[in-house]
Design a protein around this motif. Sequence first.
Motif, PDB file in Angstrom:
ATOM      1  N   LYS A  24       0.830  -1.207   0.000  1.00 18.22           N
ATOM      2  CA  LYS A  24       0.000   0.000   0.000  1.00 18.22           C
ATOM      3  C   LYS A  24       0.862   1.254   0.000  1.00 18.22           C
ATOM      4  O   LYS A  24       0.504   2.260  -0.632  1.00 18.22           O
ATOM      5  N   TYR A  25       1.994   1.195   0.688  1.00 15.13           N
ATOM      6  CA  TYR A  25       2.898   2.347   0.682  1.00 15.13           C
ATOM      7  C   TYR A  25       3.438   2.598  -0.721  1.00 15.13           C
ATOM      8  O   TYR A  25       3.499   3.734  -1.184  1.00 15.13           O
ATOM      9  N   VAL A  26       3.828   1.530  -1.412  1.00 12.21           N
ATOM     10  CA  VAL A  26       4.358   1.670  -2.772  1.00 12.21           C
ATOM     11  C   VAL A  26       3.299   2.228  -3.715  1.00 12.21           C
ATOM     12  O   VAL A  26       3.564   3.128  -4.511  1.00 12.21           O
ATOM     13  N   ILE A  27       2.091   1.706  -3.640  1.00 10.18           N
ATOM     14  CA  ILE A  27       1.030   2.139  -4.542  1.00 10.18           C
ATOM     15  C   ILE A  27       0.603   3.577  -4.265  1.00 10.18           C
ATOM     16  O   ILE A  27       0.410   4.376  -5.189  1.00 10.18           O
ATOM     17  N   ILE A  28       0.474   3.920  -2.992  1.00  5.52           N
ATOM     18  CA  ILE A  28      -0.126   5.208  -2.634  1.00  5.52           C
ATOM     19  C   ILE A  28       0.909   6.319  -2.464  1.00  5.52           C
ATOM     20  O   ILE A  28       0.713   7.449  -2.937  1.00  5.52           O
ATOM     21  N   ILE A  29       2.046   6.043  -1.839  1.00  4.03           N
ATOM     22  CA  ILE A  29       2.987   7.102  -1.466  1.00  4.03           C
ATOM     23  C   ILE A  29       4.300   6.997  -2.235  1.00  4.03           C
ATOM     24  O   ILE A  29       4.717   7.913  -2.929  1.00  4.03           O
ATOM     25  N   ASN A  30       4.991   5.895  -2.082  1.00  2.00           N
ATOM     26  CA  ASN A  30       6.238   5.624  -2.812  1.00  2.00           C
ATOM     27  C   ASN A  30       7.245   6.773  -2.698  1.00  2.00           C
ATOM     28  O   ASN A  30       7.824   7.223  -3.681  1.00  2.00           O
ATOM     29  N   ASN A  31       7.431   7.227  -1.480  1.00  2.00           N
ATOM     30  CA  ASN A  31       8.393   8.282  -1.196  1.00  2.00           C
ATOM     31  C   ASN A  31       9.496   7.686  -0.325  1.00  2.00           C
ATOM     32  O   ASN A  31       9.293   7.410   0.858  1.00  2.00           O
TER      33      ASN A  31
ATOM     34  N   ASP B 230      11.563   5.447   6.062  1.00  2.00           N
ATOM     35  CA  ASP B 230      12.101   5.059   7.367  1.00  2.00           C
ATOM     36  C   ASP B 230      11.142   5.447   8.491  1.00  2.00           C
ATOM     37  O   ASP B 230      10.946   4.688   9.448  1.00  2.00           O
ATOM     38  N   THR B 231      10.541   6.617   8.359  1.00  2.00           N
ATOM     39  CA  THR B 231       9.548   7.046   9.348  1.00  2.00           C
ATOM     40  C   THR B 231       8.348   6.109   9.345  1.00  2.00           C
ATOM     41  O   THR B 231       7.799   5.743  10.398  1.00  2.00           O
ATOM     42  N   TYR B 232       7.929   5.706   8.150  1.00  2.00           N
ATOM     43  CA  TYR B 232       6.799   4.777   8.002  1.00  2.00           C
ATOM     44  C   TYR B 232       7.091   3.459   8.720  1.00  2.00           C
ATOM     45  O   TYR B 232       6.246   2.948   9.469  1.00  2.00           O
ATOM     46  N   VAL B 233       8.283   2.908   8.515  1.00  2.75           N
ATOM     47  CA  VAL B 233       8.653   1.641   9.147  1.00  2.75           C
ATOM     48  C   VAL B 233       8.736   1.798  10.663  1.00  2.75           C
ATOM     49  O   VAL B 233       8.302   0.924  11.422  1.00  2.75           O
ATOM     50  N   GLU B 234       9.284   2.909  11.125  1.00  2.00           N
ATOM     51  CA  GLU B 234       9.374   3.170  12.567  1.00  2.00           C
ATOM     52  C   GLU B 234       7.988   3.194  13.203  1.00  2.00           C
ATOM     53  O   GLU B 234       7.773   2.629  14.292  1.00  2.00           O
ATOM     54  N   GLN B 235       7.042   3.840  12.527  1.00  2.00           N
ATOM     55  CA  GLN B 235       5.682   3.917  13.055  1.00  2.00           C
ATOM     56  C   GLN B 235       4.990   2.548  13.006  1.00  2.00           C
ATOM     57  O   GLN B 235       4.251   2.191  13.933  1.00  2.00           O
ATOM     58  N   LEU B 236       5.247   1.786  11.946  1.00  2.00           N
ATOM     59  CA  LEU B 236       4.718   0.428  11.881  1.00  2.00           C
ATOM     60  C   LEU B 236       5.243  -0.413  13.036  1.00  2.00           C
ATOM     61  O   LEU B 236       4.506  -1.195  13.653  1.00  2.00           O
TER      62      LEU B 236
ATOM     63  N   ASP C 252      -6.075  -1.478  11.782  1.00  2.00           N
ATOM     64  CA  ASP C 252      -6.674  -0.159  12.019  1.00  2.00           C
ATOM     65  C   ASP C 252      -5.582   0.910  12.098  1.00  2.00           C
ATOM     66  O   ASP C 252      -5.718   1.999  11.533  1.00  2.00           O
ATOM     67  N   GLY C 253      -4.514   0.590  12.807  1.00  2.00           N
ATOM     68  CA  GLY C 253      -3.409   1.539  12.928  1.00  2.00           C
ATOM     69  C   GLY C 253      -2.749   1.814  11.602  1.00  2.00           C
ATOM     70  O   GLY C 253      -2.334   2.949  11.320  1.00  2.00           O
ATOM     71  N   LEU C 254      -2.670   0.786  10.749  1.00  2.00           N
ATOM     72  CA  LEU C 254      -2.077   0.947   9.419  1.00  2.00           C
ATOM     73  C   LEU C 254      -2.874   1.943   8.587  1.00  2.00           C
ATOM     74  O   LEU C 254      -2.299   2.807   7.912  1.00  2.00           O
ATOM     75  N   ASN C 255      -4.195   1.851   8.614  1.00  2.00           N
ATOM     76  CA  ASN C 255      -5.031   2.776   7.842  1.00  2.00           C
ATOM     77  C   ASN C 255      -4.809   4.221   8.270  1.00  2.00           C
ATOM     78  O   ASN C 255      -4.717   5.133   7.446  1.00  2.00           O
ATOM     79  N   ARG C 256      -4.705   4.431   9.570  1.00  2.00           N
ATOM     80  CA  ARG C 256      -4.472   5.780  10.086  1.00  2.00           C
ATOM     81  C   ARG C 256      -3.070   6.265   9.721  1.00  2.00           C
ATOM     82  O   ARG C 256      -2.863   7.445   9.413  1.00  2.00           O
ATOM     83  N   LEU C 257      -2.113   5.337   9.765  1.00  2.00           N
ATOM     84  CA  LEU C 257      -0.740   5.702   9.420  1.00  2.00           C
ATOM     85  C   LEU C 257      -0.638   6.117   7.953  1.00  2.00           C
ATOM     86  O   LEU C 257       0.043   7.095   7.625  1.00  2.00           O
ATOM     87  N   ILE C 258      -1.304   5.386   7.070  1.00  2.00           N
ATOM     88  CA  ILE C 258      -1.315   5.744   5.645  1.00  2.00           C
ATOM     89  C   ILE C 258      -1.854   7.153   5.462  1.00  2.00           C
ATOM     90  O   ILE C 258      -1.297   7.976   4.716  1.00  2.00           O
TER      91      ILE C 258
ATOM     92  N   SER D 231      -1.896   9.602   7.622  1.00  2.00           N
ATOM     93  CA  SER D 231      -0.921  10.563   8.149  1.00  2.00           C
ATOM     94  C   SER D 231       0.256  10.748   7.199  1.00  2.00           C
ATOM     95  O   SER D 231       0.712  11.878   6.967  1.00  2.00           O
ATOM     96  N   MET D 232       0.735   9.640   6.610  1.00  2.00           N
ATOM     97  CA  MET D 232       1.876   9.715   5.703  1.00  2.00           C
ATOM     98  C   MET D 232       1.516  10.422   4.407  1.00  2.00           C
ATOM     99  O   MET D 232       2.341  11.130   3.816  1.00  2.00           O
ATOM    100  N   VAL D 233       0.287  10.252   3.955  1.00  2.00           N
ATOM    101  CA  VAL D 233      -0.163  10.967   2.756  1.00  2.00           C
ATOM    102  C   VAL D 233      -0.164  12.472   3.015  1.00  2.00           C
ATOM    103  O   VAL D 233       0.267  13.265   2.161  1.00  2.00           O
ATOM    104  N   ALA D 234      -0.637  12.871   4.177  1.00  2.00           N
ATOM    105  CA  ALA D 234      -0.640  14.300   4.526  1.00  2.00           C
ATOM    106  C   ALA D 234       0.779  14.852   4.536  1.00  2.00           C
ATOM    107  O   ALA D 234       1.030  15.955   4.017  1.00  2.00           O
ATOM    108  N   THR D 235       1.711  14.076   5.103  1.00  2.00           N
ATOM    109  CA  THR D 235       3.114  14.508   5.116  1.00  2.00           C
ATOM    110  C   THR D 235       3.674  14.570   3.698  1.00  2.00           C
ATOM    111  O   THR D 235       4.369  15.515   3.324  1.00  2.00           O
ATOM    112  N   HIS D 236       3.361  13.563   2.908  1.00  2.00           N
ATOM    113  CA  HIS D 236       3.822  13.499   1.521  1.00  2.00           C
ATOM    114  C   HIS D 236       3.325  14.696   0.707  1.00  2.00           C
ATOM    115  O   HIS D 236       4.057  15.255  -0.128  1.00  2.00           O
ATOM    116  N   LEU D 237       2.094  15.096   0.957  1.00  2.00           N
ATOM    117  CA  LEU D 237       1.487  16.219   0.230  1.00  2.00           C
ATOM    118  C   LEU D 237       1.772  17.563   0.896  1.00  2.00           C
ATOM    119  O   LEU D 237       1.278  18.594   0.435  1.00  2.00           O
ATOM    120  N   LYS D 238       2.547  17.520   1.994  1.00  2.00           N
ATOM    121  CA  LYS D 238       2.907  18.743   2.747  1.00  2.00           C
ATOM    122  C   LYS D 238       1.661  19.471   3.250  1.00  2.00           C
ATOM    123  O   LYS D 238       1.530  20.693   3.144  1.00  2.00           O
TER     124      LYS D 238
END
Length: 388
Positions: free
Chosen positions: A53-60, A65-71, A86-92, A94-101
Amino acid sequence: MLDNYLKRENVRDFISEIKSNPRYNNKTFTEDSNYSEIGSEIALYIFYDALIKYVIIINNEELFDTYVEQLDLIYKKVDSFNKIKDGLNRLICSMVATHLKIDNVDENKDKIIAYIYNKYILNGYFVHGFCPVYANRIKTNGFVSEIYDNNYIKMKEVQDILNKYGSENILDKDFSNNRVYFTDDYIMGMYYSSIAPSYFFNLLCSKKIYGNKTKADSYLKPDYDSCISNLKRFMSNKLFSDKDKKRVLEIVQEQWNYINSVPKKIGLLFVKRDVVDQDINVSLDEYLKDDVDLYESIERMLNPKYGSVSYNGIIGSKNVVVYLIDDYYNDEVLEKVDVLDDGKSDNNYEIINKEFMDAYGSVYIYLLVGACLISLGVIISIIMVMGG
């Protein structure tokens, strides 16, 4: 691009922890879960699901490394696999928001939803879990539903023998039907691959046939003696003739040798959603007009909706992305250079066997040291001769 992430040290360390540390794999699932039949392997499947899901959606790569730490924190803190998802969905989210600044998530709810929708739904993927022995054929010829280098004729013979003794439902397979099934549930795709071909798994390890004490993981390891003991006991109890027992065991041994002629892996075949089913259409407005908070909308998008999408046809090699990845019971890595975010494929495979490299790397060092010692001995001998 998935292979680039799988090679990273923090990912390899995470996988090692999942396989060996009860803090990562000794959790529960609710009884009504779709994954209740999966054993400890589910911990690894969820992690792979998170990577995909990270590769498909974010791929940054800068944020990874931050994503793995949070996982890692999620795996350590929660006590159930349901909560990890459930935590994974919320993390995605959050990471999208960071990715999009994006600083204010609430004010940019529609922007985040639209971004994930375009990446994961509109341009997303279905997956088909398959037996890795077929990987090279798919790589070369593309995907032709149910047309494999298989033993269907002989397995049909086994089915006919079972039918003689009133056991027609064991294989649970119509060998004349060429349909296969895709899903948007990547975890189930991995599970289907691990027990592929499923009719063979049913023959050897079905709890419905052999009882709840049957060890399904013996098929995954793979442990032939443990698997075949179920079938032998069953045939004896059903009073199979010696001739029929012998024939069944011959065919089973041949099939076992064939599917285990390659390293045990999880085989995943990804195709764009519209390639498999052009009628599937979930509009963006469904999510934008949803009167729920952002996280619930993201959860709706990321949670599986299509458990079994029927397909009968041909998909060219340029339209498939194939990955063979570590299963729960081995340490080999099969890397494929491919990208999930744009669908391109260069069809290059590289097998890296860690144990092989470790062992032969050590041998090489010993040979090198030996050669140096021999050379040193020759030099000393020459010096002594010349000095004498």
